[in-house]
Scaffold this motif. Structure first.
Motif, short mmCIF file in Angstrom:
data_model
loop_
_atom_site.label_atom_id
_atom_site.label_comp_id
_atom_site.label_asym_id
_atom_site.label_seq_id
_atom_site.Cartn_x
_atom_site.Cartn_y
_atom_site.Cartn_z
N ALA A 167 81.60 58.06 63.19
CA ALA A 167 82.35 59.28 62.90
C ALA A 167 81.46 60.21 62.09
N LEU A 183 86.24 66.80 62.77
CA LEU A 183 85.96 65.37 62.72
C LEU A 183 85.71 64.88 64.13
N LEU A 185 84.44 61.64 66.69
CA LEU A 185 84.42 60.18 66.79
C LEU A 185 83.73 59.82 68.11
N PRO A 211 84.87 61.03 56.14
CA PRO A 211 85.33 60.02 57.09
C PRO A 211 84.71 58.66 56.80
N LEU A 219 89.83 54.40 61.22
CA LEU A 219 89.18 55.61 60.74
C LEU A 219 90.06 56.29 59.70
#
Length: 627
Positions: A167, A183, A185, A211, A219
């Motif tokens: 992340a 954010l 991932l 994160p 997460l």
């Protein structure tokens, strides 16, 4: 009292097995940063020695500049910005090649035996430096291999414990990371490639921070979508609040690697939060969504690092003691100082403990300040006199005051000054709406609030309205100069590397802040008339109060010539003015001798302007135009 003592500054705590590491700034060594280790045998020792200086210039303000894996430290060296690796007792070995590149926010990918880092490439341009996430071979790598690119900025890469996911945060101009971030991932293939990369949350109006993955792979991150930076978990493709509350669990990431929480185990989180200007340390139960505060002998907490479910460490301080590295035994609920920054150089009877109080701001709003009364048990001011006041305008401006024992503040209160450390509108720690008060209003709201704080205290009859001065550094220096330019309240001011020409700052500053003023003032050059209207340099004829300027000649944020231009304007206008430059300092002073010289020069300056005798000899300061 309080002179010749420069407390060590601690940051970047991290565990490697049972060993705790941190970065320690040493003002008595010219501000050199060293990685220090507290090992499992209770021994503390530096890993990196002079001349190596563990500091990155990425974003100019730096931050996370090292990572440790299996007792090997990988760090950025300030002089050449190369990465090095070093084991205790051995010499550093270069990892990256020489060149105008900077590395920060390193994490070690144990599964693939490599370092993931933010790289800032200055080979083509400084103000348009290219930022990417790169893969670095810890055994030696020219400049690293780009892994993720396409955004203007990256921060806080984090890899799950099993090495299967990554992340990270990304954002573009003109956003700052406290305005809004994305954010992302991604999965990591067995070959180490990123696959299934996706933007999962975050926007221009939602600032995602820090994160990380829980031990079980959930997460977790901070988001201010509710108006407060609270903890969230990403579960079933949705952000679920862990403990929703009107508290700030995060602070604006001016530097890389800022942390305010860590997992003790899958169901418990150790976290620092701010409420009412005060820091707290707490344990959050994820299942019950409950918070339990740790009642420890500290009023300030920062940078918690977790070793396991039973042990953690943090940076702690109280109103009576400076910052220290503190070990926390979770099971027993006890703490122990393992690295003090200094022995308190003053009688505890002399320490001024602040009162946090709101005060009326414009448009029926309120602002906040910490008010420190003068305090010295050996001296009492004349019965018929009220104390002089120093208003502190903090830097940033998206930052906050100093909510802990500060030798710099105690220096003034032990010498008869009251101090008001103002969290003007736009400051952090009070929620997003308060932070947004400065949008489009820098040079208006901050100036108004600092002025109103002084007038409020004068109206309360606790300070002398004829002896009020203001001081600040960087953005706080701008507010100081703007107060002296556009208000007639303060008798004198001290500008530490303060901004005086807003348009020049927008044109000439480094990449990270090159579009910051878009939100604080407006886009430039489209709104250049407002930039000029609010810049003290173009209205210096309105300054009548004496000013002392302090400037580092290696400053890449506020260029020295701008301070020099302000000084020349005041000289020309026959305003008393002093100028002290430090050739070896940048944006913020690090050398102990320079720090001491600056504060003593400021005291001498006030004594001449306000007309009080000094109880001890101090090297004089040249003051031009002083009658």
């Amino acid at each position: 009292m309080l002179t010749g003592v420069s407390p060590y500054h601690f940051s970047q705590l991290q565990f490697d097995g049972s060993n705790l590491y941190w970065v320690e700034e040493m003002p008595n060594e010219g501000g050199r940063n060293a990685v220090v280790c507290f090992d499992c045998y209770g021994q503390t020792a530096p890993i990196t020695e002079s001349p190596y200086n563990v500091r990155t210039r990425a974003h100019e303000y730096g931050g996370r500049s090292y990572v440790v894996h299996e007792d090997t430290v990988y760090f950025s060296n300030f002089a050449d910005q190369r990465l090095y690796r070093q084991k205790r007792g051995e010499d550093p070995i270069p990892v990256t090649a020489p060149g105008p590149l900077r590395y920060a926010d390193m994490v070690f990918d144990a599964r693939h035996r490599r370092i993931i880092a933010v790289r800032e490439d200055h080979r083509v341009s400084d103000i348009h430096a290219e930022t990417t996430l790169v893969i670095i071979d810890p055994q030696g790598d020219e400049y690293g291999t780009p892994w993720v690119s396409g955004h203007d900025f990256y921060m806080h890469p984090h890899i799950s414990e099993d090495g299967s996911r990554c992340a990270y945060l990304a954002w573009n101009h003109p956003q700052m990371p406290w305005d809004g971030t994305e954010l992302w991932l991604a999965d990591i293939s067995s070959e180490g490639e990123l696959i299934n990369r996706r933007h999962i949350t975050g926007s221009a109006a939602d600032a995602i921070l820090q994160p990380t993955f829980s031990p079980g792979g959930v997460l977790t991150f901070l988001s201010d979508r509710s108006g407060w930076w609270n903890l969230y978990q990403w579960v079933n493709d949705d952000a679920q609040a862990v403990f929703p509350a009107p508290y700030e669990f995060g602070m604006p990431p001016w530097v890389f690697g800022m942390t305010s929480y860590g997992y003790l185990n899958e169901d418990r989180i150790l976290a620092v939060y701010t409420d009412g200007g005060i820091r707290h340390l707490a344990q959050i139960d994820v299942k019950s969504r409950s918070l339990t505060e740790w009642h420890l002998p500290y009023t300030y907490f920062d940078s918690p690092a977790v070793r396991d479910s039973g042990h953690a460490a943090f940076i702690g301080a109280s109103w009576h003691s400076p910052v220290a590295i503190v070990n926390l035994c979770v099971a027993r609920g006890t703490s122990e100082v393992i690295r003090p920054s200094q022995v308190a150089p003053m009688d505890t009877r002399d320490i001024s403990v602040p009162v946090f109080q709101p005060f009326p701001a414009a448009e029926s709003q309120q602002a906040f300040m910490a008010f420190y009364p003068p305090n010295n048990h050996r001296f009492t001011g004349p019965d018929h006199e009220l104390p002089p006041l120093i208003v502190i305008s903090h830097g940033g401006p998206t930052s906050t005051g100093t909510p802990l024992f500060s030798p710099a503040i105690q220096y003034w209160t032990t010498r008869g000054f009251a101090v008001a450390d103002v969290d003007y509108g736009g400051s952090s720690g009070h929620g997003r709406a308060y932070r947004n008060r400065l949008r489009g209003q820098w040079g208006i709201v901050d100036v108004d609030d600092c002025t109103r704080a002084a007038l409020y205290l004068a109206d309360q009859g606790v300070v002398d309205p004829q002896r009020m001065v203001i001081r600040g550094g960087s953005a706080g220096g701008f507010t100081t100069l703007a107060c002296l330019t556009f208000r007639d309240v303060f008798r004198a001011g001290a500008s530490y590397y303060g901004v005086s020409d807003l348009a020049a700052l927008a044109r000439e500053t480094h990449k990270f802040e090159s579009r910051y003023l878009d939100s604080l003032i407006g886009p430039c050059p489209e709104r250049e008339e407002i930039y000029r209207e609010r810049s003290p340099l173009f209205h210096a004829e309105r300054i009548h109060a004496p000013v002392i300027f302090f400037q580092g000649l290696d400053d890449k944020v506020v260029l020295p010539e701008k301070s020099q231009m302000m000084v020349e304007e005041l000289r020309h206008n026959h305003v008393p003015v002093s100028y002290i430059a430090f050739p070896d300092e940048g944006h913020g002073f690090r050398n102990a001798d320079n720090i001491e010289r600056a504060i003593q020069a400021e005291w001498y300056f006030y004594s001449r302007i306000l007309g009080f005798p000094l109880p001890e000899p101090i090297e004089p300061v040249a003051i031009d135009n002083l009658p």
